[in-house]
Write a protein that holds these residues in place. Structure first.
Motif, short mmCIF file in Angstrom:
data_model
loop_
_atom_site.label_atom_id
_atom_site.label_comp_id
_atom_site.label_asym_id
_atom_site.label_seq_id
_atom_site.Cartn_x
_atom_site.Cartn_y
_atom_site.Cartn_z
N VAL A 30 -23.97 -34.62 10.11
CA VAL A 30 -24.83 -35.23 11.13
C VAL A 30 -25.34 -34.12 12.04
O VAL A 30 -24.57 -33.25 12.46
N LEU A 46 -20.49 -31.61 11.86
CA LEU A 46 -21.55 -31.59 12.87
C LEU A 46 -22.42 -30.35 12.67
O LEU A 46 -21.91 -29.24 12.53
N VAL A 82 -27.79 -32.43 6.02
CA VAL A 82 -27.87 -33.27 7.23
C VAL A 82 -28.48 -34.61 6.84
O VAL A 82 -29.60 -34.68 6.34
N ARG A 83 -27.72 -35.68 7.07
CA ARG A 83 -28.17 -37.00 6.63
C ARG A 83 -28.72 -37.84 7.78
O ARG A 83 -29.30 -38.91 7.54
N ALA A 84 -28.55 -37.39 9.01
CA ALA A 84 -29.09 -38.10 10.17
C ALA A 84 -29.17 -37.13 11.33
O ALA A 84 -28.37 -36.19 11.43
N ILE A 135 -29.44 -36.84 15.65
CA ILE A 135 -29.20 -37.54 16.90
C ILE A 135 -29.74 -36.71 18.06
O ILE A 135 -29.51 -35.50 18.12
N LEU A 169 -29.11 -47.38 13.18
CA LEU A 169 -28.50 -46.39 14.07
C LEU A 169 -28.62 -46.81 15.53
O LEU A 169 -27.66 -46.70 16.31
N THR A 220 -25.25 -47.83 17.56
CA THR A 220 -24.89 -46.91 18.64
C THR A 220 -24.89 -47.64 19.98
O THR A 220 -24.02 -47.41 20.83
N SER A 268 -32.91 -41.19 12.10
CA SER A 268 -32.73 -40.45 13.35
C SER A 268 -32.69 -41.41 14.53
O SER A 268 -33.15 -42.55 14.44
N TYR A 285 -23.33 -39.67 17.12
CA TYR A 285 -22.63 -38.90 16.08
C TYR A 285 -21.62 -39.75 15.35
O TYR A 285 -21.54 -39.74 14.10
N ALA A 299 -23.51 -42.35 13.13
CA ALA A 299 -24.17 -41.77 11.96
C ALA A 299 -23.17 -41.19 10.97
O ALA A 299 -23.43 -41.17 9.76
N GLY A 300 -22.03 -40.71 11.46
CA GLY A 300 -21.10 -40.00 10.59
C GLY A 300 -19.87 -40.76 10.20
O GLY A 300 -19.07 -40.29 9.40
#
Length: 409
Positions: free
Chosen positions: A70, A148, A177-179, A181, A326, A330, A362, A398, A401-402
């Motif tokens: 992430v 990270l 990196v898959r997303a 933030i 996301l 979040t 994102s 984070y 997303a992770g």
């Protein structure tokens, strides 16, 4: 104890040092393209990790094992604005962190140090005890929290945009990196409020350069000239009518002329008038149509006044659209942690974070801060508690997303 709880405890421990770092960065701002000293200071504050330099004066740092990760973004650059806050740590070099980038960077550093600290503790406990449970963190839950990747990005405030250079470099692909933030301080929100809005939150932003060419003449004999100033004036008015008549009323659209220049003498009709401005919309599908309609309007209005009009559109940021899942998840996590969350904040402002959102899921959050002055004002100065709020928002993104936010609580 869950990953989220461990990370939040570690994050709180890092906040005093992060506030100190924020003040150091604020006192020594560097404008776009000259961010080297800021980058060095931030790298010195980060924990060890693989560093790759990118986009000229930027860098990417990985914390954690190989595999899908992430990303979190921190902007390095300041604005060429003379600060008026008069705090002891105010900038005095003619530049200023008038958009909160000092707060963002300090929050990113706090998050990175917290992630590195917790990973080190967990890894040490597992190695010594041979049992992941002895650390208070089960193996399955930690494995689902991604590594990270910290993106220290230059040139957010100017073109060419640093975010596009980061994406085009391929470094995010190499780190899987898959997303991405991000979090941005926002004085229109009160302290304690975080905006996690699904979908479009910022407009596309393209600049235009417009030239109207006529024929010079004496101010007393306008019939013998072709006045580009009158033609330009009509174009400016017609552009506002275009917004109200050509754009879908449900799609925010802005045409703003920020610079208009013509002539060198009050008693002479000039041969040329030049203008620059911005075209913005919250719809990527209408964006090209806006460009075409504006270009046609300029040419037609100029021709009606016996002049010639030309437009050059300089592409900028696309629409910044948050990943809906996301944003919602979040927001739920932040509410669970005691924050007030809103999903209502959208604006025709722009951010090159859109470059990341155009290629991967994102999330850009907006964090309320206690300052009366607006963004880009010489009096803009969020309180130090903005560092904590921004860091907690980044941590929530984070974790979402992770990992699995429901378990991270």
């Amino acid at each position: 104890m869950s990953p989220g709880e461990l990370l939040r405890e570690a994050l709180l421990d890092e906040l005093p040092a992060a506030v100190k770092l924020r003040r150091e960065l604020h006192a020594q701002p560097c404008v776009s393209g000259e961010e080297g000293p800021t980058l060095k200071r931030v790298l010195d504050a980060l924990p060890g990790g693989l560093v790759e330099y990118v986009a000229g004066t930027g860098a990417v740092i990985r914390i954690g094992s190989p595999g899908p990760a992430v990303g979190v973004r921190g902007e390095l650059d300041a604005l060429p604005i003379a600060e008026r806050t008069r705090v002891p740590w105010a900038a005095t070099n003619g530049a200023m962190h008038a958009c909160g980038h000092d707060v963002h960077l300090a929050a990113v550093v706090a998050l990175a140090r917290a992630v590195a600290k917790v990973r080190a503790v967990v890894d040490a406990g597992v190695e010594e005890a041979g049992d992941p449970g002895s650390t208070g963190l089960s193996a399955w839950s930690w494995d689902e929290i991604a590594p990270l990747v910290v993106v220290l990005q230059p040139r957010e405030e100017t073109y060419p945009s640093g975010a596009f250079d980061v994406v085009e470099s391929g470094v995010l692909d190499r780190h899987q990196v898959r997303a991405m933030i991000g979090a941005h301080v926002q004085p229109v929100l009160t302290a304690g409020v975080v905006s996690c809005t699904p979908g479009a939150v910022n407009a596309s932003a393209d600049e235009f350069e417009l030239t109207v060419r006529g024929a010079e003449g004496h101010a007393a004999y306008p019939h013998l000239a072709r006045d580009p100033v009158v033609a330009m004036s009509q174009i400016i008015v017609a552009a506002q009518q275009m917004v109200s008549r050509a754009a879908d009323p449900m799609v925010p659209t802005v045409v703003t002329f920020g610079m208009v220049n013509a002539g060198t003498a009050p008693n002479a009709i000039p041969g040329e008038a030049v203008a620059r401005g911005t075209l913005r919309t919250m719809s990527e599908s209408w964006r090209r149509g806006l460009h075409d309609r504006f270009t046609q309007l300029v040419e037609d209005v100029a021709r009606a006044h016996g002049c010639h009009g030309e437009v050059r559109v300089l592409p900028g940021e696309p629409v910044l659209a948050n990943d809906p899942a996301l944003a919602v998840q979040t927001g739920e996590l932040l509410r669970h942690q005691g924050w007030t969350v809103t999903e209502e904040l959208r604006s025709c402002g722009a951010d090159d974070f859109a470059a990341y959102a155009s290629v991967m899921p994102s999330l850009m959050m907006f964090v309320g801060v206690d300052t009366a002055a607006g963004l880009h004002s010489p009096d803009f100065l969020p309180g130090d508690d903005g560092v904590a709020a921004t860091a907690e928002a980044l941590l929530a993104g984070y974790l979402t997303a992770g990992g699995r936010p429901a378990r991270a609580r």
